[in-house]
Write a protein that holds these residues in place. Structure first.
Motif, PDB file in Angstrom:
ATOM      1  N   THR A  88      71.326  54.938  35.038  1.00 34.99           N
ATOM      2  CA  THR A  88      70.711  54.917  36.324  1.00 34.99           C
ATOM      3  C   THR A  88      69.481  55.368  36.451  1.00 34.99           C
ATOM      4  OG1 THR A  88      71.927  57.227  36.901  1.00 34.99           O
ATOM      5  CG2 THR A  88      73.222  55.305  37.332  1.00 34.99           C
ATOM      6  N   GLY A  89      68.697  55.920  35.334  1.00 33.99           N
ATOM      7  CA  GLY A  89      67.410  56.503  35.451  1.00 33.99           C
ATOM      8  C   GLY A  89      67.351  57.675  36.065  1.00 33.99           C
ATOM      9  N   ILE A  90      68.238  58.551  36.086  1.00 37.18           N
ATOM     10  CA  ILE A  90      68.170  60.024  36.466  1.00 37.18           C
ATOM     11  C   ILE A  90      67.081  60.778  35.685  1.00 37.18           C
ATOM     12  CG2 ILE A  90      69.436  62.391  36.824  1.00 37.18           C
ATOM     13  CD1 ILE A  90      71.797  60.561  37.705  1.00 37.18           C
ATOM     14  N   GLU A  91      66.299  61.334  36.254  1.00 34.50           N
ATOM     15  CA  GLU A  91      65.222  62.155  35.402  1.00 34.50           C
ATOM     16  C   GLU A  91      65.383  63.675  35.367  1.00 34.50           C
ATOM     17  OE1 GLU A  91      61.848  61.027  33.502  1.00 34.50           O
ATOM     18  OE2 GLU A  91      63.754  59.917  32.920  1.00 34.50           O
ATOM     19  N   ARG A  92      65.870  64.130  36.494  1.00 31.78           N
ATOM     20  CA  ARG A  92      66.281  65.593  36.466  1.00 31.78           C
ATOM     21  C   ARG A  92      67.637  65.746  36.762  1.00 31.78           C
ATOM     22  NH1 ARG A  92      61.263  67.937  36.724  1.00 31.78           N
ATOM     23  NH2 ARG A  92      59.310  66.678  36.893  1.00 31.78           N
ATOM     24  N   ALA A  93      68.062  66.977  36.158  1.00 35.04           N
ATOM     25  CA  ALA A  93      69.649  67.080  36.282  1.00 35.04           C
ATOM     26  C   ALA A  93      70.068  68.412  36.271  1.00 35.04           C
ATOM     27  CB  ALA A  93      70.542  66.012  35.614  1.00 35.04           C
ATOM     28  N   GLU A  94      70.949  69.096  36.549  1.00 40.06           N
ATOM     29  CA  GLU A  94      71.731  70.357  36.144  1.00 40.06           C
ATOM     30  C   GLU A  94      73.042  70.175  35.973  1.00 40.06           C
ATOM     31  OE1 GLU A  94      71.194  73.361  39.229  1.00 40.06           O
ATOM     32  OE2 GLU A  94      72.880  72.701  40.277  1.00 40.06           O
ATOM     33  N   PHE A  95      73.603  71.145  35.201  1.00 38.44           N
ATOM     34  CA  PHE A  95      75.009  70.944  34.864  1.00 38.44           C
ATOM     35  C   PHE A  95      75.780  72.305  35.065  1.00 38.44           C
ATOM     36  CE2 PHE A  95      72.354  68.048  32.345  1.00 38.44           C
ATOM     37  CZ  PHE A  95      73.009  66.903  32.523  1.00 38.44           C
ATOM     38  N   ALA A  96      76.818  72.111  35.629  1.00 40.27           N
ATOM     39  CA  ALA A  96      77.458  73.447  36.080  1.00 40.27           C
ATOM     40  C   ALA A  96      79.262  73.344  35.453  1.00 40.27           C
ATOM     41  CB  ALA A  96      77.553  73.753  37.443  1.00 40.27           C
ATOM     42  N   ILE A  97      79.781  74.479  35.356  1.00 38.65           N
ATOM     43  CA  ILE A  97      81.064  74.727  34.847  1.00 38.65           C
ATOM     44  C   ILE A  97      81.850  74.971  36.290  1.00 38.65           C
ATOM     45  CG2 ILE A  97      82.855  75.893  33.643  1.00 38.65           C
ATOM     46  CD1 ILE A  97      80.680  76.178  31.501  1.00 38.65           C
ATOM     47  N   LYS A 129      92.788  69.887  30.561  1.00 41.07           N
ATOM     48  CA  LYS A 129      92.885  68.681  29.449  1.00 41.07           C
ATOM     49  C   LYS A 129      91.860  68.791  28.399  1.00 41.07           C
ATOM     50  CE  LYS A 129      94.316  65.099  32.522  1.00 41.07           C
ATOM     51  NZ  LYS A 129      94.010  63.679  32.897  1.00 41.07           N
ATOM     52  N   MET A 130      91.366  70.121  28.077  1.00 39.84           N
ATOM     53  CA  MET A 130      90.530  70.788  26.894  1.00 39.84           C
ATOM     54  C   MET A 130      90.690  72.068  26.846  1.00 39.84           C
ATOM     55  SD  MET A 130      86.720  70.124  28.383  1.00 39.84           S
ATOM     56  CE  MET A 130      87.103  68.942  29.532  1.00 39.84           C
ATOM     57  N   SER A 131      90.139  72.764  25.589  1.00 41.17           N
ATOM     58  CA  SER A 131      90.196  73.995  25.479  1.00 41.17           C
ATOM     59  C   SER A 131      89.203  74.877  26.164  1.00 41.17           C
ATOM     60  CB  SER A 131      90.181  74.398  23.990  1.00 41.17           C
ATOM     61  OG  SER A 131      89.059  74.131  23.465  1.00 41.17           O
ATOM     62  N   ALA A 132      89.283  76.102  26.372  1.00 42.46           N
ATOM     63  CA  ALA A 132      87.851  76.585  27.038  1.00 42.46           C
ATOM     64  C   ALA A 132      86.668  76.343  26.193  1.00 42.46           C
ATOM     65  CB  ALA A 132      88.110  78.076  27.199  1.00 42.46           C
ATOM     66  N   GLU A 133      86.849  76.516  24.834  1.00 40.05           N
ATOM     67  CA  GLU A 133      85.892  76.454  23.856  1.00 40.05           C
ATOM     68  C   GLU A 133      85.243  74.972  23.914  1.00 40.05           C
ATOM     69  OE1 GLU A 133      88.115  79.642  23.044  1.00 40.05           O
ATOM     70  OE2 GLU A 133      89.078  77.603  23.027  1.00 40.05           O
ATOM     71  N   GLU A 134      85.928  73.834  24.053  1.00 41.34           N
ATOM     72  CA  GLU A 134      85.429  72.568  24.341  1.00 41.34           C
ATOM     73  C   GLU A 134      84.564  72.565  25.571  1.00 41.34           C
ATOM     74  OE1 GLU A 134      88.181  69.499  22.413  1.00 41.34           O
ATOM     75  OE2 GLU A 134      89.320  70.659  23.765  1.00 41.34           O
ATOM     76  N   LEU A 135      85.212  73.128  26.663  1.00 38.64           N
ATOM     77  CA  LEU A 135      84.439  72.988  28.020  1.00 38.64           C
ATOM     78  C   LEU A 135      82.984  73.612  27.806  1.00 38.64           C
ATOM     79  CD1 LEU A 135      84.286  72.292  30.834  1.00 38.64           C
ATOM     80  CD2 LEU A 135      85.579  74.161  31.339  1.00 38.64           C
ATOM     81  N   LEU A 136      83.123  74.888  27.260  1.00 37.96           N
ATOM     82  CA  LEU A 136      81.841  75.651  27.126  1.00 37.96           C
ATOM     83  C   LEU A 136      80.752  74.861  26.201  1.00 37.96           C
ATOM     84  CD1 LEU A 136      79.931  77.780  27.833  1.00 37.96           C
ATOM     85  CD2 LEU A 136      80.908  79.085  25.885  1.00 37.96           C
ATOM     86  N   SER A 137      81.248  74.297  25.128  1.00 35.77           N
ATOM     87  CA  SER A 137      80.618  73.650  24.095  1.00 35.77           C
ATOM     88  C   SER A 137      79.997  72.152  24.740  1.00 35.77           C
ATOM     89  CB  SER A 137      81.331  73.227  23.090  1.00 35.77           C
ATOM     90  OG  SER A 137      80.481  72.373  21.977  1.00 35.77           O
ATOM     91  N   GLY A 138      80.770  71.675  25.546  1.00 37.63           N
ATOM     92  CA  GLY A 138      80.404  70.316  26.281  1.00 37.63           C
ATOM     93  C   GLY A 138      79.240  70.574  27.297  1.00 37.63           C
ATOM     94  N   TYR A 139      79.472  71.522  28.028  1.00 39.57           N
ATOM     95  CA  TYR A 139      78.371  72.089  28.921  1.00 39.57           C
ATOM     96  C   TYR A 139      77.306  72.341  28.447  1.00 39.57           C
ATOM     97  CZ  TYR A 139      76.034  75.705  31.496  1.00 39.57           C
ATOM     98  OH  TYR A 139      75.212  76.824  32.237  1.00 39.57           O
ATOM     99  N   LEU A 140      77.062  72.973  27.213  1.00 34.47           N
ATOM    100  CA  LEU A 140      75.801  73.463  26.644  1.00 34.47           C
ATOM    101  C   LEU A 140      75.284  72.005  26.051  1.00 34.47           C
ATOM    102  CD1 LEU A 140      76.774  76.648  25.029  1.00 34.47           C
ATOM    103  CD2 LEU A 140      75.011  76.355  26.807  1.00 34.47           C
TER     104      LEU A 140
END
Length: 431
Positions: A348-357, A395-406
């Motif tokens: 979609t051409g998004i140039e700026r984003a943030e990610f949150a858990i 549907k995932m482990s806590a470790e998978e969620l944190l790793s995916g977020y980073l």
């Protein structure tokens, strides 16, 4: 008599994960405090001297003497707020605590301070100060109803501007146009702390604050997306406010406005030129709390994904940058969600984003449900900052969620390193 307001330190995304600073453009780290303190300071009678202490970069040893210390805390700052309260009381000080966390988790803080303000403070602040002066301060102070914010004085934003120093000169300051929300998002505290009805500040109050910011070369940001587009009455007010900003030569520019994808799809075309006239060129595109973004990144969901594409396209077609917030860790999220979000951003051409858990903030419906299911894994409040896993994902482990977020942060900005140089020349959203 003197009251000193205290804003406790807390960890943001990159403080929890310093490696993010290596890849994410973020030229200014400390943003300004929320407006809760500034509004209570404005409601303080003139026979009280007002002080302000920002614990994020000022030592508590330098706080000075006061007849009353007023600590405002939301969840990530709660642990530090309680430490400060204990320290100040050990020195003989009187302490009142308020804000989101003391409102929703009063039992956690009540034994550590002399009094608690639950909910909006303006309705009880005069009584708190009178009791402090009389030596009878104590218990929980809760207003009988919501504050009439159309009549309260403009916030004492000068308290924050007065704290600027080398290494702390944020460009962007929050500017509220309303309080309250009728929506019931599962992890949102606004209806719980400010009520389900939208109430509006007076236009002149908003503009007077904008003029103060403008005189200092600052920008304002509007973050209450419900007041922006969802309800017809709110939209009429907002259009009127945009016209006022465009015509007021002394008012600051607006750096960004909070909005959700469903709202973008229904707002009238006429509002976009009005936004441009007021200097708006960025939306803070909130994700994870509406039907579109909760479902767009599920495997095989076509309808919501297409709607999400349309929302981003509408921003870009109107010359507005969609600074997009992606929320991960909801119960339907599987390990493939991270790649699907990156693919969407690139497509979609998004140039700026943030990610949150996803975070089940104490007192919210999400907290209640996950607590009942035995899925809350920590009560270490400093981790409730959208950057840590505080519950058992479905549907995932806590470790998978944190790793995916980073990975999301790093992968998104890996191909967008040119933004770092640009952000040294322009205003940016804090993370």
């Amino acid at each position: 008599m003197k009251v000193t307001f205290v804003y406790p330190a807390f960890k943001r995304h990159a403080q929890s994960h310093p490696e993010l600073l290596e890849c994410v453009p973020c030229d200014e780290y400390f943003g300004p405090p929320s407006l809760g303190i500034a509004y209570l300071a404005a409601s303080t009678p003139p026979d009280w001297e007002v002080g302000f202490h920002d614990d994020r970069f000022d030592s508590l040893d330098a706080i000075g003497d006061a007849d009353l210390y007023a600590i405002s805390a939301f969840t990530p700052a709660a642990e530090r707020a309680m430490q400060i309260a204990k320290t100040l009381r050990a020195r003989g000080g009187k302490v009142v605590m308020g804000g989101i966390f003391p409102t929703l988790m009063t039992g956690e803080v009540s034994s550590l301070c002399d009094a608690v303000v639950a909910g909006e403070g303006e309705g009880v602040w005069g009584r708190v100060l009178a009791d402090a002066k009389a030596g009878t301060l104590g218990g929980v102070y809760r207003a009988d109803g919501p504050a009439d914010i159309s009549r309260i004085p403009p916030p004492r934003i000068d308290l924050y501007l007065g704290k600027e120093k080398e290494g702390y000169r944020p460009d962007d300051y929050p500017l509220q146009q309303s309080r309250g929300c009728p929506l019931q998002c599962v992890a949102c505290v606004v209806p719980l702390t400010m009520g389900p009805t939208i109430r509006f500040y007076g236009e002149e109050s908003i503009l007077s604050t904008a003029r103060v910011l403008g005189s200092r070369g600052k920008y304002a940001s509007f973050t209450e997306d419900t007041a922006f587009m969802m309800f017809s009455g709110a939209r009429r007010r907002f259009k009127k406010l945009l016209k006022a900003f465009a015509s007021d030569r002394e008012a600051c520019e607006i750096s960004y406005i909070g909005v959700s994808m469903p709202m973008l799809l229904v707002v009238e075309d006429e509002i976009f030129p009005m936004l441009r006239d007021a200097g708006v060129n960025m939306f803070y595109l909130v994700g994870g709390f509406d039907n579109i973004t909760q479902n767009a990144f599920r495997e095989g969901n076509v309808k919501e994904l297409d709607e999400a594409r349309q929302a981003v396209a509408r921003c870009l077609e109107n010359g507005i940058t969609p600074y997009t917030s992606f929320l991960v860790g909801m119960d339907h999220d599987d390990p493939g969600v991270f790649r699907r979000m990156i693919d969407f951003a690139n497509e979609t051409g998004i140039e700026r984003a943030e990610f949150a858990i996803f975070t089940p903030y104490p007192g919210t419906p999400a907290w209640t449900r996950l607590s009942a299911e035995g899925r809350i894994t920590t009560r270490e409040w400093s981790k409730y900052n959208d950057a840590n896993v505080t519950f058992k994902p479905a549907k995932m482990s806590a470790e998978e969620l944190l790793s995916g977020y980073l990975w999301l942060w790093k992968e998104f900005y890996r191909t967008r390193q040119h933004l770092r140089a640009e952000d040294k020349k322009r205003k940016t959203i804090q993370f």
